[in-house]
Design a protein around this motif. Sequence first.
Motif, PDB file in Angstrom:
ATOM      1  N   SER A 319       0.829  -1.191   0.000  1.00 42.49           N
ATOM      2  CA  SER A 319       0.000   0.000   0.000  1.00 42.49           C
ATOM      3  C   SER A 319       0.873   1.253   0.000  1.00 42.49           C
ATOM      4  N   THR A 320       0.492   2.229  -0.809  1.00 41.61           N
ATOM      5  CA  THR A 320       1.334   3.413  -0.991  1.00 41.61           C
ATOM      6  C   THR A 320       1.506   4.223   0.283  1.00 41.61           C
ATOM      7  N   ASP A 321       0.604   4.071   1.243  1.00 37.20           N
ATOM      8  CA  ASP A 321       0.729   4.828   2.483  1.00 37.20           C
ATOM      9  C   ASP A 321       1.213   3.976   3.646  1.00 37.20           C
ATOM     10  N   SER A 322       1.744   2.784   3.356  1.00 36.86           N
ATOM     11  CA  SER A 322       2.076   1.858   4.437  1.00 36.86           C
ATOM     12  C   SER A 322       3.498   2.012   4.957  1.00 36.86           C
ATOM     13  N   ILE A 323       4.396   2.628   4.213  1.00 37.73           N
ATOM     14  CA  ILE A 323       5.771   2.800   4.677  1.00 37.73           C
ATOM     15  C   ILE A 323       5.822   4.038   5.562  1.00 37.73           C
ATOM     16  N   LYS A 324       5.956   3.807   6.849  1.00 37.75           N
ATOM     17  CA  LYS A 324       5.880   4.881   7.837  1.00 37.75           C
ATOM     18  C   LYS A 324       7.250   5.454   8.193  1.00 37.75           C
ATOM     19  N   PHE A 325       8.290   4.681   7.977  1.00 33.49           N
ATOM     20  CA  PHE A 325       9.635   5.104   8.360  1.00 33.49           C
ATOM     21  C   PHE A 325      10.632   4.385   7.471  1.00 33.49           C
ATOM     22  N   ALA A 326      11.609   5.114   6.925  1.00 33.14           N
ATOM     23  CA  ALA A 326      12.628   4.498   6.083  1.00 33.14           C
ATOM     24  C   ALA A 326      13.914   5.309   6.142  1.00 33.14           C
ATOM     25  N   VAL A 345      10.393  -6.328  25.596  1.00 34.69           N
ATOM     26  CA  VAL A 345       9.214  -7.172  25.766  1.00 34.69           C
ATOM     27  C   VAL A 345       8.796  -7.160  27.236  1.00 34.69           C
ATOM     28  N   THR A 346       7.552  -6.819  27.495  1.00 33.58           N
ATOM     29  CA  THR A 346       6.997  -6.818  28.845  1.00 33.58           C
ATOM     30  C   THR A 346       5.771  -7.735  28.869  1.00 33.58           C
ATOM     31  N   PRO A 347       5.222  -7.996  30.058  1.00 32.51           N
ATOM     32  CA  PRO A 347       4.002  -8.811  30.101  1.00 32.51           C
ATOM     33  C   PRO A 347       2.826  -8.181  29.366  1.00 32.51           C
ATOM     34  N   ASP A 348       2.795  -6.865  29.240  1.00 38.38           N
ATOM     35  CA  ASP A 348       1.625  -6.178  28.693  1.00 38.38           C
ATOM     36  C   ASP A 348       1.777  -5.708  27.253  1.00 38.38           C
ATOM     37  N   TYR A 349       3.012  -5.517  26.786  1.00 41.78           N
ATOM     38  CA  TYR A 349       3.247  -5.036  25.429  1.00 41.78           C
ATOM     39  C   TYR A 349       4.718  -5.200  25.095  1.00 41.78           C
ATOM     40  N   MET A 350       5.055  -5.009  23.822  1.00 44.94           N
ATOM     41  CA  MET A 350       6.451  -4.960  23.398  1.00 44.94           C
ATOM     42  C   MET A 350       6.622  -3.872  22.350  1.00 44.94           C
ATOM     43  N   THR A 351       7.849  -3.388  22.205  1.00 42.78           N
ATOM     44  CA  THR A 351       8.176  -2.410  21.171  1.00 42.78           C
ATOM     45  C   THR A 351       9.502  -2.803  20.527  1.00 42.78           C
ATOM     46  N   VAL A 352       9.740  -2.251  19.334  1.00 40.81           N
ATOM     47  CA  VAL A 352      11.020  -2.410  18.641  1.00 40.81           C
ATOM     48  C   VAL A 352      11.537  -1.018  18.313  1.00 40.81           C
ATOM     49  N   THR A 353      12.809  -0.792  18.583  1.00 42.92           N
ATOM     50  CA  THR A 353      13.427   0.509  18.313  1.00 42.92           C
ATOM     51  C   THR A 353      14.536   0.350  17.284  1.00 42.92           C
ATOM     52  N   TYR A 354      14.580   1.281  16.330  1.00 44.27           N
ATOM     53  CA  TYR A 354      15.669   1.341  15.351  1.00 44.27           C
ATOM     54  C   TYR A 354      16.764   2.247  15.897  1.00 44.27           C
ATOM     55  N   HIS A 355      18.009   1.806  15.744  1.00 41.31           N
ATOM     56  CA  HIS A 355      19.134   2.604  16.205  1.00 41.31           C
ATOM     57  C   HIS A 355      20.109   2.852  15.065  1.00 41.31           C
ATOM     58  N   ALA A 356      20.683   4.052  15.039  1.00 36.35           N
ATOM     59  CA  ALA A 356      21.848   4.298  14.199  1.00 36.35           C
ATOM     60  C   ALA A 356      23.031   3.537  14.780  1.00 36.35           C
ATOM     61  N   ALA A 357      24.118   3.464  14.018  1.00 34.90           N
ATOM     62  CA  ALA A 357      25.269   2.678  14.444  1.00 34.90           C
ATOM     63  C   ALA A 357      25.796   3.106  15.805  1.00 34.90           C
ATOM     64  N   ASN A 358      25.711   4.384  16.125  1.00 31.78           N
ATOM     65  CA  ASN A 358      26.234   4.869  17.403  1.00 31.78           C
ATOM     66  C   ASN A 358      25.275   4.639  18.563  1.00 31.78           C
ATOM     67  N   THR A 360      22.092   5.773  18.750  1.00 33.51           N
ATOM     68  CA  THR A 360      21.012   6.760  18.799  1.00 33.51           C
ATOM     69  C   THR A 360      19.691   6.134  18.351  1.00 33.51           C
ATOM     70  N   ALA A 361      18.646   6.326  19.131  1.00 34.01           N
ATOM     71  CA  ALA A 361      17.326   5.812  18.770  1.00 34.01           C
ATOM     72  C   ALA A 361      16.723   6.685  17.678  1.00 34.01           C
ATOM     73  N   LEU A 362      16.347   6.078  16.568  1.00 30.31           N
ATOM     74  CA  LEU A 362      15.787   6.802  15.434  1.00 30.31           C
ATOM     75  C   LEU A 362      14.263   6.709  15.372  1.00 30.31           C
ATOM     76  N   PHE A 363      13.727   5.579  15.794  1.00 34.76           N
ATOM     77  CA  PHE A 363      12.288   5.360  15.676  1.00 34.76           C
ATOM     78  C   PHE A 363      11.900   4.199  16.573  1.00 34.76           C
ATOM     79  N   THR A 364      10.776   4.334  17.251  1.00 32.21           N
ATOM     80  CA  THR A 364      10.229   3.245  18.055  1.00 32.21           C
ATOM     81  C   THR A 364       8.814   2.940  17.585  1.00 32.21           C
ATOM     82  N   THR A 365       8.538   1.681  17.420  1.00 31.69           N
ATOM     83  CA  THR A 365       7.230   1.261  16.920  1.00 31.69           C
ATOM     84  C   THR A 365       6.140   1.520  17.956  1.00 31.69           C
TER      85      THR A 365
END
Length: 374
Positions: A319-326, A345-358, A360-365
Amino acid sequence: VTGTMAVIIKCAWLITFALATVVVAQATELNFLSLGDWGGQDTPPYTEPGEVACAVGMTKVAKDINAQFVLALGDNFYSSGINGDASNFRFRTTFEDVYTSEALQIPFYVVAGNHDHLGNVTAQIEYSKLSSRWTFPSPYYKKSFSFDNGRGGNTTFDLIMIDTVVLAGNSDLLEDPFGPLPGPADTELAASQWQFIEDSIRQSTADYLWVGGHYPVWSGCQHGPSIILVQGLKPLLEQYNATGYVCGHDHCLEYIDEGNLITWNKSSCASALHLVLKTELTKQAKAPYMYLQELVTIAATRTKTWTNAPKHVTFQYISTDSIKFAVWNDGTGDPMIGGFGSFHVTPDYMTVTYHAANGTALFTTPRLMPRYKF
């Protein structure tokens, strides 16, 4: 691959391991890192700048989150895998001597990529017996984790690691390495693994279920979608409500969300990371190629780019609007030299974070809920 080596590898592929549940002692959450396409180079110094830079950032993040393990998602040794046996020096120069910090003295759960299959994958499996961290028991396998949910019970996490090159063929053997994957070289081996995958996904009762492999399912980057996985793996993930799929291969960071709660995640240390989150794969755009073409042409990390809509994805749409981060590496190190992912990952939810090589957090789902609890 020589005939002799093919026999050795085929024998190894007929073995899978049911591994015991890993109980994360005195923990109320599970944290780990992911990377792919990290495997240095086959000439001195046998590393690449992106790999070394990511090792520094991974150390920082691993300390911050108390990471319990790392997923290594293929292309572990550029450019042609391990040529030799488990004593090959590349295990030391490209792996052991790079990830040296105390924070990274944790298990690395490994699968093979297309470059690894140009060499001896069995040697990589056998190296598990020589290393305290390298964990590659079989070409495909399952790991289960459990931690205290703080309510008198446990939260469970299943990880199914698969060999997508066996399922879809080797892109490096194509005349056009960015063309459609050729299909399995050995249909019997592929069929056995598909059965393992379906059985493992169907039987999982874990709160979170992830599958990891090298090739992506959906991708807006240079290699594009893996149609064999779109047709074969995607329906299983959807049918049994898997939490997500984590992969490598395309050298980009990318978050694709089509809105149906399923997640796909791609990590590429050498040139960045790509994440495709659990998606409504039936929600298709009528004219996706302008968007796909523009993104992939900009995101290319090799010399080849897509200048026209690729023929092998004409019946599979994003979908053309599906890429939220690149984010991508243009080959010069701009805007980033590499990247990796971290999972919380926790008992109630989980998240994934993108990091630059150093680090730095760039984006969290957005928060991903446990299976059947949304």
